[in-house]
Structure formats: structure tokens, C-alpha cells
Write an enzyme that holds these catalytic residues in place. Structure first.
Site, PDB file in Angstrom:
ATOM      1  N   TYR A  93       0.072  -7.695   8.057  1.00 30.77           N
ATOM      2  CA  TYR A  93      -0.437  -8.952   7.519  1.00 30.77           C
ATOM      3  C   TYR A  93       0.098 -10.161   8.269  1.00 30.77           C
ATOM      4  O   TYR A  93      -0.211 -11.290   7.927  1.00 30.77           O
ATOM      5  CB  TYR A  93      -0.094  -9.093   6.035  1.00 30.77           C
ATOM      6  CG  TYR A  93      -0.950  -8.229   5.138  1.00 30.77           C
ATOM      7  CD1 TYR A  93      -2.212  -8.643   4.735  1.00 30.77           C
ATOM      8  CD2 TYR A  93      -0.497  -6.988   4.703  1.00 30.77           C
ATOM      9  CE1 TYR A  93      -3.008  -7.854   3.919  1.00 30.77           C
ATOM     10  CE2 TYR A  93      -1.288  -6.187   3.879  1.00 30.77           C
ATOM     11  CZ  TYR A  93      -2.537  -6.625   3.498  1.00 30.77           C
ATOM     12  OH  TYR A  93      -3.322  -5.840   2.687  1.00 30.77           O
ATOM     13  N   ASP A 153       5.406   0.930  -1.580  1.00 31.62           N
ATOM     14  CA  ASP A 153       5.566   2.142  -0.777  1.00 31.62           C
ATOM     15  C   ASP A 153       6.785   2.089   0.139  1.00 31.62           C
ATOM     16  O   ASP A 153       7.343   3.131   0.479  1.00 31.62           O
ATOM     17  CB  ASP A 153       4.313   2.383   0.066  1.00 31.62           C
ATOM     18  CG  ASP A 153       3.123   2.799  -0.785  1.00 31.62           C
ATOM     19  OD1 ASP A 153       3.191   3.878  -1.401  1.00 31.62           O
ATOM     20  OD2 ASP A 153       2.144   2.042  -0.851  1.00 31.62           O
ATOM     21  N   HIS A 391      -1.549  -1.085  12.149  1.00 28.79           N
ATOM     22  CA  HIS A 391      -2.735  -1.271  11.323  1.00 28.79           C
ATOM     23  C   HIS A 391      -2.868  -2.738  10.954  1.00 28.79           C
ATOM     24  O   HIS A 391      -1.899  -3.494  10.975  1.00 28.79           O
ATOM     25  CB  HIS A 391      -2.682  -0.417  10.053  1.00 28.79           C
ATOM     26  CG  HIS A 391      -1.638  -0.855   9.071  1.00 28.79           C
ATOM     27  ND1 HIS A 391      -0.343  -0.367   9.115  1.00 28.79           N
ATOM     28  CD2 HIS A 391      -1.678  -1.738   8.049  1.00 28.79           C
ATOM     29  CE1 HIS A 391       0.361  -0.934   8.158  1.00 28.79           C
ATOM     30  NE2 HIS A 391      -0.417  -1.771   7.490  1.00 28.79           N
ATOM     31  N   TYR A 474      -7.910 -10.168  -1.533  1.00 25.99           N
ATOM     32  CA  TYR A 474      -6.888 -10.535  -2.503  1.00 25.99           C
ATOM     33  C   TYR A 474      -5.605 -10.960  -1.790  1.00 25.99           C
ATOM     34  O   TYR A 474      -4.713 -11.554  -2.398  1.00 25.99           O
ATOM     35  CB  TYR A 474      -6.586  -9.358  -3.448  1.00 25.99           C
ATOM     36  CG  TYR A 474      -5.456  -8.454  -2.998  1.00 25.99           C
ATOM     37  CD1 TYR A 474      -4.171  -8.612  -3.525  1.00 25.99           C
ATOM     38  CD2 TYR A 474      -5.644  -7.465  -2.036  1.00 25.99           C
ATOM     39  CE1 TYR A 474      -3.128  -7.802  -3.115  1.00 25.99           C
ATOM     40  CE2 TYR A 474      -4.614  -6.658  -1.633  1.00 25.99           C
ATOM     41  CZ  TYR A 474      -3.351  -6.820  -2.171  1.00 25.99           C
ATOM     42  OH  TYR A 474      -2.310  -6.025  -1.758  1.00 25.99           O
ATOM     43  N   ARG A 475      -5.523 -10.705  -0.499  1.00 30.60           N
ATOM     44  CA  ARG A 475      -4.305 -10.952   0.276  1.00 30.60           C
ATOM     45  C   ARG A 475      -4.697 -10.947   1.746  1.00 30.60           C
ATOM     46  O   ARG A 475      -5.120  -9.930   2.267  1.00 30.60           O
ATOM     47  CB  ARG A 475      -3.294  -9.842  -0.013  1.00 30.60           C
ATOM     48  CG  ARG A 475      -1.987  -9.909   0.728  1.00 30.60           C
ATOM     49  CD  ARG A 475      -1.187  -8.660   0.400  1.00 30.60           C
ATOM     50  NE  ARG A 475       0.154  -8.689   0.918  1.00 30.60           N
ATOM     51  CZ  ARG A 475       1.001  -7.663   0.857  1.00 30.60           C
ATOM     52  NH1 ARG A 475       0.598  -6.541   0.270  1.00 30.60           N
ATOM     53  NH2 ARG A 475       2.214  -7.744   1.348  1.00 30.60           N
TER      54      ARG A 475
END
Length: 531
Positions: A93, A153, A391, A474-475
Site C-alpha cells: 500500500y 496476518d 503485490h 476501502y483502503r
């Protein structure tokens, strides 16, 4: 002052006087300069090595709320934009990188105290540098190991940082981000605010009651740039009599819609609690490291036939739901029986359940997913990822209806295959009784500049195509914050205009995290990507 090359020499934000003021405040070990250091710690590992688009000018390391207040006042005095980071582990992110190049990052890693553990009311109060590991250890060392913390996680992130970015955790308090309660916030002018009941001095309900009198302010500091949270309450849960983790398999992709509709009914009637999460075959591999290397790389897309064969060979299915039950033994047994009966409607669907754990048996838990849902933080998932595999996260909110989920899953799969040539690593996180967050991990090799470029272009297409169909993030990833924000366009972007009005009122100099989730201050609004 740690330095390799002075990154402050070639930009207009951090001048020598401001730099010296920060050094005088924090000491030379509290100010980090130098591109090499940023590559190691203060940027997303998943950027391509040669990409310096979001490199900061410097990193500041305050140790207390008072030092954060002083940093904000200096930033105001000299007009220096600052970007707050708690641990910077937000891989996929943007990490701790600022949205605006040459911004000064304020890293709160040194503010790492667990300030309170309230056993009777089952909550803790933490600073932003406290990791999930730290809170778990503090509970154990204080004799409160029977109080569980709902964890994500990976255990290396910040409890506050993850919460303020709406990061997912999996126990019952993870549903709809219930665990945070009561914040202390440094405002853009350096003043200190306490939300909710904390606005009353010495109020005993600050971390037990989410509201107060008048408007509820806590949400204003989630995914925003209106203030810097320096402490927060976090709700805990006593270990129940019975903890029963399980997997529900969906052998074939064609039964995804049916599975989603069954999950919705089980959530609505209270059988399923917490945040059950359903993953496709590629993502499931990450939770079972013995098959990790075969599935999770960026080496190309598998055919439907190959994915079916993989699903059959491992017994994981094309989709599988990771969930758990918490409660008294007979209640857990009853709910498990209801799940078995409901899941039997799926052709070939299995309920994989090994055992129930009592409060004193958590040291016997071995499975990575079972540890996570039991509140035991770890790093196994990221440790299993081969070197070079990265990712990008893109995660829209979708109604928990099979046909809606099917539409988005198929859309994303087609775009990613066409644009990048890899499989989507997807997970449906059932964040409440009515919503799934489709957390899409688009895998690529971050050592390969061309793969990086194609991956980021593909996600831009995903954001826009999902938006056209009425689905929003949402993010948001740092690189797509403006684009993701632009999808919230009702009434000519009334939502964004309101946020900008608030931003200009509470931060007139525009110093706090400019551009975060598409909110730019007036003086820097010309830099926004409004295309």
C-alpha cells in the site's frame, strides 16, 4: 545526524533552518537523511529499486507526544509538509513513503509503550510504535495472557497504524473495526485533543465508550490527515472456553456465488462471527508454505484446468473460507453443526475441522491461520514469500451477495490476466454481516521495472473499472489515492469538497500528510491528480 547523501539539498520544502530546528529538538540520532537509508527502511519494499517517486527528504524520530507537538509547530513555522508513519510496514500500500516527494516523514516507532492494561474491562492503551508482537508480549508478561488481542496476518505492524488505515483483524472485535476506542490526537497547530469521553479530564469511560457529547470525532482521524494519533485504546477479549478454527472448501469456482450466499445467511443469523475470510487457490498457497513456491509468484497465469488440478491435489479447493468459533463448548458445537449442514449444499464442499482449543491449550496451535484467529501474532506468511515477489493491494467493498461478488471477481481476473498475465491473488474478507472486502493482491517481481510498470497500470484500470460499476476502495494504495478518491464522485465530488473544507480549516498551512487518500490542502491542491 545520520547522513549518506543530503536529500534536502534539491527541493523546496526542508530548508536549512527547519532542518536545524528539528535536529535541535530531536538530537542528531532523531533525524535521518540519505537516500540509501530510505531504500532500507523508510519506503515500501515493493517499489522498484530505482523508483524514487515517493522518497522523503528526511525522517524524524520523536519519542513522546510533546516532541510530536513540537515537530508540528516547527513544520508550521517553516511550511514543511510532514507525513506520519507508525511502523511503516504497510507493504503493498506504499509503506511509510509520503504521497508528496521530499516530504518529511515523522516515524513514530520510538513511541512504543503499552500505557495501560485494564484487566477488568479488557482493554489496553498503546502508543503508535507498539506492534502486535509488543502488545501480545505485554499481556503475557503482565499475567494477562488470557486476554486476547485481535491481530492481522502479520504481527510486525503498528496497532494504531493498522487501525487508522482500517487494516483487517479476524476475531469478533475485528468486525467493522470495533476494537479501537478513544484517541489522543496532536492537531495541526500542535494542540492536543482527546476524543469522546476523553474530553473530560480523568474520565474513566474514555476507552470503554465510543461516543461522547456532540459529534463523534474519532472517525475524522481514520484514513485522514487532520491530526496525528499519539495514543489509543484497544479492546481485548477474554479467551473463551472453546476456540474452534476451521476451513470450508469450495472445490470448483462455479460454486462461488452459492458459497457467498450461504456465508451471508450464517453471518446474519449469528452463527459466523469475527471476520471469516475466503481465498482463491493462489492466495491459499501463502497460508500453507509447503505449496507456496508453486503458486504465488509472478511467473504467469495458470489456466482454469491447471487451477482445478491444483485445487484437487492439495484439497484446498478453488476457494476456501478460513473462520473460527469462540464461546462456550456446547454453543461452539451447535454452531459448527449448523455450518456443516449449510455447507453440505455445495457439491463436494468440505468442512475441515481438527479440534477445539481450551484457554490453556493455545501453545498447541500449529497452523498459521489458526494462530492468527487465536490472537497469536506471527510473520510466517511474509517469510514464506520468495525473494522478489511483491503485490499491490486493491480492495473494493462489495455487498455480500453472490452475484455481486461474482461480477467483481470475474472483472478483476480478466483485467489482470490481460494487462499483466498473472493470476489474481484474491481474498473475500467478510467484514460484517452484509459486506465483503475483495482484497486483491496483484503479484509481480519488484526487481523487474517492466513488470512493476504493467502491474501498476493494471491496478489503475481496476480502480477505474470498479468505480464505473459503483464499487470503491476501502483502503487505497499510495500511488492510487487520488484516483481511488475520484471514484467517490456523487454530486460533483461533494464528499471530497467537504473533506478539503475541513482540511483547510484545521490545517491552514497544509502541513499534515498532504494528499493522503486524495485530501490535499489548498496550497498544494494543484498537485492533485484529478484526471
Amino acid at each position: 545526524m545520520s547522513t549518506e547523501t543530503n536529500a534536502a539539498d534539491d527541493h523546496t520544502y526542508l530548508g536549512e533552518k527547519a532542518l536545524q530546528a528539528f535536529v535541535d529538538l530531536l538530537g542528531e540520532d532523531g533525524v535521518v537523511l540519505g537516500e540509501g537509508r530510505f531504500h532500507e527502511q523508510y519506503r515500501d519494499k515493493y517499489w522498484h529499486r530505482d523508483d524514487d517517486t515517493y522518497d522523503p527528504a528526511a525522517v524524524l524520530l520523536p519519542r513522546s507526544t510533546e516532541e510530536v507537538q513540537a515537530v508540528v509547530r516547527i513544520a508550521n513555522e517553516f511550511g514543511v509538509p510532514i507525513w506520519t508513519s507508525s511502523q511503516g510496514r504497510n507493504y503493498g500500500y506504499g509503506g511509510s513513503s509520503p504521497r508528496l516527494k521530499a516530504t518529511v516523514v515523522v516515524s513514530l516507532t520510538r513511541m512504543n509503550r503499552v500505557l495501560e492494561i485494564n484487566r477488568d474491562l479488557a482493554y489496553a492503551v498503546v502508543e503508535p510504535g507498539v506492534r502486535w508482537f509488543d502488545l501480545y508480549d505485554a499481556l503475557k508478561e503482565s499475567g494477562n495472557e488470557d486476554l486476547m488481542v485481535t491481530v492481522p496476518d502479520l504481527g510486525w505492524g503498528s496497532v494504531i497504524g493498522n487501525s487508522l488505515d482500517c487494516g483487517i483483524t479476524y476475531q469478533p472485535y475485528g468486525a467493522d473495526f470495533m476494537a479501537p476506542c478513544g484517541m489522543e490526537v496532536v492537531l495541526a497547530n500542535g494542540e492536543l485533543l482527546r476524543t469522546g469521553m476523553g474530553a473530560i479530564p480523568d474520565n474513566k469511560s474514555w476507552h470503554t465508550y465510543k461516543r461522547g457529547l456532540g459529534p463523534v470525532l474519532d472517525g475524522l482521524f481514520v484514513q485522514s490527515n487532520f491530526g496525528i494519533v499519539t495514543r489509543m485504546g484497544y479492546w481485548l477479549m477474554p479467551r473463551p472456553e472453546a476456540y474452534a478454527p476451521f476451513f470450508l472448501t469450495v472445490p470448483r469456482d462455479e460454486h462461488l456465488e452459492q458459497a457467498v450466499d450461504i456465508i451471508r445467511r450464517l453471518r446474519l443469523d449469528g452463527t459466523l462471527r469475527g471476520v471469516p475470510s475466503m481465498y482463491n487457490t493462489v492466495t491459499l498457497a501463502a497460508q500453507f508454505p509447503d505449496v507456496m513456491g508453486r503458486f504465488a509468484g509472478a511467473e504467469g497465469a495458470f489456466s482454469e484446468e491447471t487451477l482445478d488440478a491444483m485445487a484437487d491435489a492439495t484439497g484446498l479447493g478453488r476457494w476456501a473460507l478460513r473462520g473460527a468459533l469462540w464461546g462456550d463448548g456446547p454453543v461452539v458445537e451447535h454452531r459448527l453443526a449448523k455450518i456443516r449442514a449449510a455447507w453440505s449444499a455445495i457439491p463436494g464442499g468440505q468442512v475441515l475441522f481438527e479440534r477445539t482449543y481450551g484457554p490453556d491449550e493455545y501453545d498447541q496451535i500449529r497452523s498459521i491461520p489458526d494462530k492468527c484467529q487465536g490472537g497469536l501474532p506471527g510473520l510466517e506468511l511474509i517469510e514464506a514469500i520468495p525473494e522478489g515477489v511483491a503485490h499491490i493491494g486493491f480492495s473494493p467493498a462489495i455487498p455480500l451477495v453472490g452475484s455481486d461478488v461474482r461480477e467483481v471477481v470475474d472483472l478483476f481476473d480478466r483485467i489482470v490476466r490481460e494487462q499483466v498475465g498473472v493470476n489474481v491473488a484474491g481474498g473475500l474478507l467478510i467484514i460484517n454481516e452484509r459486506t465483503a472486502l475483495y482484497v486483491t493482491g496483484l503479484n509481480y517481481d519488484y526487481r523487474d521495472a517492466e513488470q512493476c510498470r504493467r502491474a501498476y497500470e493494471a491496478v489503475r484500470v481496476l480502480v477505474a473499472e470498479a468505480g464505473r460499476r459503483g464499487y470503491g476502495e476501502y483502503r487505497a494504495h499510495l500511488d492510487f489515492m487520488d484516483l481511488a478518491s475520484a471514484q467517490y464522485s456523487f454530486n460533483d465530488h461533494a464528499y471530497r469538497r467537504f473533506c478539503e473544507t475541513v482540511k483547510d480549516a484545521v490545517d491552514p498551512n497544509g502541513i499534515l500528510s498532504p494528499g493522503r487518500h486524495g485530501i490535499w490542502p489548498e496550497r498544494l491542491r494543484h498537485l492533485a491528480d484529478r484526471g
